[in-house]
Design an enzyme around this catalytic site. Structure first.
Site, short mmCIF file in Angstrom:
data_model
loop_
_atom_site.label_atom_id
_atom_site.label_comp_id
_atom_site.label_asym_id
_atom_site.label_seq_id
_atom_site.Cartn_x
_atom_site.Cartn_y
_atom_site.Cartn_z
CG ASN A 156 32.59 12.76 54.34
OD1 ASN A 156 32.19 13.53 55.21
ND2 ASN A 156 31.95 11.64 54.04
CG HIS A 180 31.34 4.19 61.96
ND1 HIS A 180 32.43 3.43 61.60
CD2 HIS A 180 31.27 5.20 61.06
CE1 HIS A 180 32.98 3.96 60.52
NE2 HIS A 180 32.30 5.04 60.18
CG HIS A 182 28.81 12.71 57.59
ND1 HIS A 182 30.06 12.67 57.02
CD2 HIS A 182 28.71 11.56 58.33
CE1 HIS A 182 30.69 11.56 57.39
NE2 HIS A 182 29.89 10.88 58.18
CG ASP A 197 28.13 7.71 60.53
OD1 ASP A 197 28.49 8.72 59.90
OD2 ASP A 197 28.27 6.55 60.08
CG HIS A 212 22.75 10.00 51.54
ND1 HIS A 212 23.90 10.35 50.90
CD2 HIS A 212 23.12 9.10 52.51
CE1 HIS A 212 24.93 9.70 51.43
NE2 HIS A 212 24.47 8.94 52.42
CG HIS A 258 30.90 10.14 63.12
ND1 HIS A 258 31.65 8.99 63.04
CD2 HIS A 258 30.54 10.43 61.85
CE1 HIS A 258 31.74 8.61 61.77
NE2 HIS A 258 31.05 9.47 61.03
#
Length: 428
Positions: free
Chosen positions: A90, A230, A58, A303, A307, A56
């Site tokens: 995503n 999660h 991103h 996860d 950002h 997991h």
């Protein structure tokens, strides 16, 4: 490729041994191995693990390269001891077609810091209304086997059932972001004493637990595999434990931050602690640790959610949700699980390499450290202790909740199919 002799490493935390790498494979494991013609790495009692696998992650590319790219994300992965990561769908555009997943897969191949296995979206555009091209993504060069709308919940029970039926045909798995959307409208943190005192919108545990309960029953009805992303509450643990006792094909993950941090930190109003699902209570944290130890929760997954600075350096309500985690995951697991006596290093290898590789069908990863196996390895200085300095991160983003916190353990070396990606804590 030259030969590499790792001398005096504690394989999975056992007695010191030598490990000889020849080309892309482990050639021998034993004591007093011949170092002739080999580059010698003195392990000095460091722990040698199979390369870690993150189910997991991103990576944000395509579309949000301001926060992370496949290159920077895989460099962060190598720094954290990972040799394979599964990249969530995503992105912009969403990874809901064969073309997008192949793009992400090829970027991973080009950069070479770790293997990148794309996760395909369950629904078109993550909108929850229509199944995406699951079969085409599976049959593409990327060979997608894991599908998820992570960041959003597949809230429609009929869509979820159809997805489970579809992936069953090729042995795939649907990874559910368990969040009932109506129950979490306006939610900003865990619903409980702290949210009531702070006056922030509460995110009830039942919003997660109700979706998990529904989906394990759907998986049982269909005879398919479901994976819970999660997992964060004590109640969710009990539901998964019950489902496994019935023989339902369910697996579950917990993040490092949910093993360590609690909603008490939200009292600071620091957006670095804003995450989805939210930080829960101390009772939940302890239940998650016990569940990871006893196998109710199968794996640790980061996860990793990078950002840019402006998305976190703002007031709480406006801040994005998520934390980076690839470069600190193993240290947090050492503190919460190994140093508490809940897991030994063989258990860590199971939860962070063997089992995630099996769930995601990551060929060549999560293999034993033994002769003839792929040389996907990571060497860990477990005696090290130091404070976390995000300025030294390989990730493009710095939104870690551990800045200035002392954590144990440091990855010193990572090898991907015999090629060093990290040497003495520095990327190659």
């Amino acid at each position: 490729m030259s030969k590499i002799l790792i001398r005096g490493a504690k394989v999975l935390g056992g007695e010191p041994q030598d490990v000889l790498i020849d080309g892309e494979t482990v050639a021998a494991v034993g004591t007093g191995l011949d170092a002739e013609g080999a580059e010698v790495v003195e392990a000095d009692g460091k722990v040698l693990l199979p390369g870690l696998v993150d189910l997991h992650t991103h990576l944000r590319e395509p579309g949000r390269e301001d926060s992370e790219t496949v290159l920077t994300g895989t460099r962060a992965a190598a720094s954290g001891g990972f040799t394979a990561v599964f990249a969530m769908a995503n992105t912009f555009p969403v990874a809901d077609t064969a073309g997008v997943v192949e793009q992400v897969w090829r970027l991973g191949q080009e950069h070479g810091y770790c293997d990148v296995q794309p996760i395909g979206a369950v629904t078109v555009g993550l909108e929850g209304g229509k199944l995406a091209e699951l079969g085409a993504m599976h049959e593409s060069a990327a060979g997608v086997t894991v599908f998820s709308d992570d960041g959003k919940c597949v809230h429609d029970a009929v869509i979820m059932r159809r997805a489970l039926e579809y992936v069953k045909a090729f042995g795939g798995v649907v990874a559910q972001h368990a969040q009932e959307p109506r129950l979490t409208e306006g939610a900003e943190m865990n619903e409980g004493v702290v949210s009531a005192e702070l006056g922030l919108g509460g995110w009830p545990a039942v919003a997660e637990e109700s979706i998990i309960a529904r989906d394990v029953l759907l998986a049982e009805h269909v005879g398919s595999r479901v994976h819970i992303c999660h997992l964060s509450t004590a109640g969710s643990v009990e539901i998964v434990r019950w489902a496994k006792s019935r023989g339902i094909q369910v697996t579950a993950e917990v993040t490092p931050h949910h093993l360590l941090l609690t909603d008490e930190l939200v009292r600071t109003y620091d957006p670095v602690y804003k995450v989805n699902p939210p930080l829960r209570t101390e009772r939940d944290v302890l239940a998650l640790r016990e569940a990871l130890a006893d196998g109710t929760i199968d794996i640790v997954a980061t996860d990793h959610a990078p950002h840019p600075h402006e998305d976190k350096d703002c007031e709480w309500a406006a801040a994005a949700m998520g934390m980076v985690g690839l470069e600190t995951a193993l240290s947090v697991v050492q503190e919460t699980m190994v140093e508490t006596g809940l897991l030994d290093w063989a258990g860590v290898a199971d939860r962070m390499s063997f089992t995630p590789a099996r769930i995601g069908r990551a060929t060549g990863h999560g293999r034993p450290v033994s002769a003839g196996e792929p040389a996907n390895l990571t060497l860990v200085d477990t005696a090290y202790r130091g404070s976390v300095d995000p300025a030294g991160f390989a990730s493009r983003s710095r939104n870690t909740p551990y800045e200035g916190r002392e954590l144990p353990g440091r990855v010193t070396h990572t090898w991907l199919r015999g090629k060093a990606t990290l040497v003495d804590g520095k990327l190659t």
